[in-house]
Design a protein around this motif. Structure first.
Motif, short mmCIF file in Angstrom:
data_model
loop_
_atom_site.label_atom_id
_atom_site.label_comp_id
_atom_site.label_asym_id
_atom_site.label_seq_id
_atom_site.Cartn_x
_atom_site.Cartn_y
_atom_site.Cartn_z
N GLN A 1 4.47 10.26 -7.53
CA GLN A 1 5.35 10.68 -8.62
C GLN A 1 4.57 11.16 -9.84
O GLN A 1 5.15 11.77 -10.75
CB GLN A 1 6.26 9.51 -9.05
CG GLN A 1 6.83 8.66 -7.92
CD GLN A 1 7.68 9.44 -6.96
OE1 GLN A 1 8.53 10.22 -7.39
NE2 GLN A 1 7.48 9.22 -5.67
N ARG A 2 3.27 10.88 -9.90
CA ARG A 2 2.49 11.14 -11.12
C ARG A 2 1.98 12.57 -11.24
O ARG A 2 1.69 13.03 -12.34
CB ARG A 2 1.30 10.17 -11.19
CG ARG A 2 1.67 8.70 -11.29
CD ARG A 2 2.37 8.38 -12.58
NE ARG A 2 2.66 6.96 -12.68
CZ ARG A 2 1.89 6.07 -13.30
NH1 ARG A 2 0.75 6.47 -13.86
NH2 ARG A 2 2.24 4.80 -13.34
N TRP A 3 1.79 13.23 -10.12
CA TRP A 3 1.22 14.58 -10.13
C TRP A 3 2.15 15.55 -9.42
O TRP A 3 3.02 15.14 -8.64
CB TRP A 3 -0.14 14.60 -9.44
CG TRP A 3 -1.23 13.89 -10.20
CD1 TRP A 3 -1.98 14.38 -11.23
CD2 TRP A 3 -1.68 12.54 -9.99
NE1 TRP A 3 -2.87 13.43 -11.66
CE2 TRP A 3 -2.71 12.29 -10.92
CE3 TRP A 3 -1.32 11.53 -9.09
CZ2 TRP A 3 -3.38 11.08 -10.98
CZ3 TRP A 3 -1.98 10.32 -9.15
CH2 TRP A 3 -3.00 10.10 -10.09
N ILE B 1 0.84 -1.20 0.00
CA ILE B 1 0.00 0.00 0.00
C ILE B 1 0.87 1.25 0.00
O ILE B 1 0.61 2.21 -0.72
CB ILE B 1 -0.95 -0.01 1.21
CG1 ILE B 1 -1.86 -1.24 1.16
CG2 ILE B 1 -1.78 1.28 1.26
CD1 ILE B 1 -2.73 -1.41 2.38
N PHE B 2 1.92 1.23 0.81
CA PHE B 2 2.85 2.36 0.84
C PHE B 2 3.50 2.57 -0.53
O PHE B 2 3.61 3.70 -1.01
CB PHE B 2 3.93 2.12 1.90
CG PHE B 2 4.99 3.18 1.93
CD1 PHE B 2 4.73 4.45 2.39
CD2 PHE B 2 6.29 2.89 1.49
CE1 PHE B 2 5.71 5.43 2.42
CE2 PHE B 2 7.28 3.86 1.51
CZ PHE B 2 6.99 5.13 1.97
N ALA B 3 3.90 1.48 -1.18
CA ALA B 3 4.53 1.58 -2.49
C ALA B 3 3.55 2.14 -3.53
O ALA B 3 3.93 2.94 -4.39
CB ALA B 3 5.04 0.21 -2.94
N LYS B 4 2.29 1.74 -3.44
CA LYS B 4 1.28 2.29 -4.34
C LYS B 4 1.14 3.80 -4.12
O LYS B 4 1.02 4.58 -5.07
CB LYS B 4 -0.06 1.59 -4.12
CG LYS B 4 -0.17 0.21 -4.76
CD LYS B 4 -1.52 -0.41 -4.47
CE LYS B 4 -1.80 -1.63 -5.35
NZ LYS B 4 -0.86 -2.73 -5.13
N ALA B 5 1.14 4.22 -2.86
CA ALA B 5 1.04 5.64 -2.56
C ALA B 5 2.24 6.39 -3.13
O ALA B 5 2.09 7.48 -3.71
CB ALA B 5 0.96 5.85 -1.05
N MET B 6 3.42 5.84 -3.00
CA MET B 6 4.62 6.48 -3.52
C MET B 6 4.62 6.52 -5.04
O MET B 6 5.09 7.49 -5.65
CB MET B 6 5.86 5.74 -3.01
CG MET B 6 6.08 5.85 -1.50
SD MET B 6 6.34 7.54 -0.94
CE MET B 6 7.94 7.89 -1.68
N GLU B 7 4.08 5.48 -5.66
CA GLU B 7 3.98 5.46 -7.11
C GLU B 7 3.11 6.61 -7.61
O GLU B 7 3.46 7.33 -8.55
CB GLU B 7 3.40 4.12 -7.57
CG GLU B 7 3.32 3.94 -9.06
CD GLU B 7 4.62 3.49 -9.69
OE1 GLU B 7 4.69 3.43 -10.93
OE2 GLU B 7 5.57 3.19 -8.93
N GLY B 8 1.97 6.80 -6.96
CA GLY B 8 1.08 7.88 -7.37
C GLY B 8 1.63 9.25 -7.06
O GLY B 8 1.37 10.21 -7.79
#
Length: 236
Positions: free
Chosen positions: A69-71, A60-67
């Motif tokens: 970077q997107r905005w 879940i933390f990695a998903k948050a970090m991935e997003g």
């Protein structure tokens, strides 16, 4: 593990830490994101140093970090994660200072009344659905309304949460999100779709994360994961 007495202490510590991080990454749940291994190792280091590894799944933390970077965010060092895989009687809202690698707050958060009772199950981007929305948000301005000091949220994912402002989805404090209600009822109360926080702490959190930080609301929802441009595979 013995690296030999001829190596300086800082070098031995660095080697040991690197090996531990690699092992932790290898045994973590499978992650289907696009981030390279080197970035995951940095994320894993932050995940451990903040103490988040004791409370939140790394995936879940990695998903948050991935997003993240997107905005573009004016406060990219601040990250708030709401983990709706957990029941409302558990602390499932986390506020992180990534620059200082510090877990600033860990507290309760209520979900929408039509999202579920104890667990958050159903999500929507539809006005008057009284359901919570998943995905990535940018924190906006504060105001004082019928719920007191509140924080406007702008949904960043089209058809997932981009109607948040129109729906009046804001972060605010509520008695039904506090410890007294929980002790009496065994769960938190529910909102009209807003992420409601305990009234004893909501103002401090809002002041910290307002005006340009990232909020990620997550649940193991196949509809969200397959439609989000952050996580959906290129083929669909």
């Amino acid at each position: 593990m013995n690296f030999g007495p001829h190596l300086p202490s800082p070098t031995r510590f660095f080697l040991f830490s690197a090996i531990v991080l690699v092992l932790l990454f290898l045994i973590s749940p499978a992650w289907s994101g696009t981030a390279p291994l080197s970035r995951h190792l940095d994320w894993k280091r932050t995940y451990i140093r903040t103490g988040l590894d004791e409370h939140l799944e790394y995936d879940i933390f990695a998903k948050a970090m991935e997003g993240l970077q997107r905005w573009d965010f004016s406060k990219p060092h601040l990250l708030t994660i709401i983990d709706f895989t957990r029941p409302s009687y558990e602390k499932r809202c986390y506020v992180l200072d990534l620059k200082r690698q510090d877990l600033l707050y860990r507290t309760y958060v209520a979900h929408g009344r039509n999202t579920g009772m104890t667990y958050a199950r159903q999500f929507s981007n539809t006005p008057n659905s009284y359901q919570s929305s998943l995905g990535f948000f940018r924190t906006g301005e504060t105001y004082r309304g019928k719920r007191g000091y509140s924080l406007r949220l702008d949904g960043l994912e089209e058809a997932i949460n981009d109607l948040a402002r129109k729906r009046g989805i804001v972060m605010h404090g509520a008695d039904y999100a506090g410890k007294s209600f929980l002790n009496k009822n065994g769960r938190l109360g529910r909102s009209l779709g807003c992420p409601s926080l305990p009234p004893t702490i909501h103002a401090r959190i809002i002041r910290r994360i307002k005006e340009g930080s990232c909020l990620f609301v997550y649940a193991e929802d196949s509809g969200y994961l397959s439609s989000s441009t952050v996580f959906a595979s290129p083929s669909g």
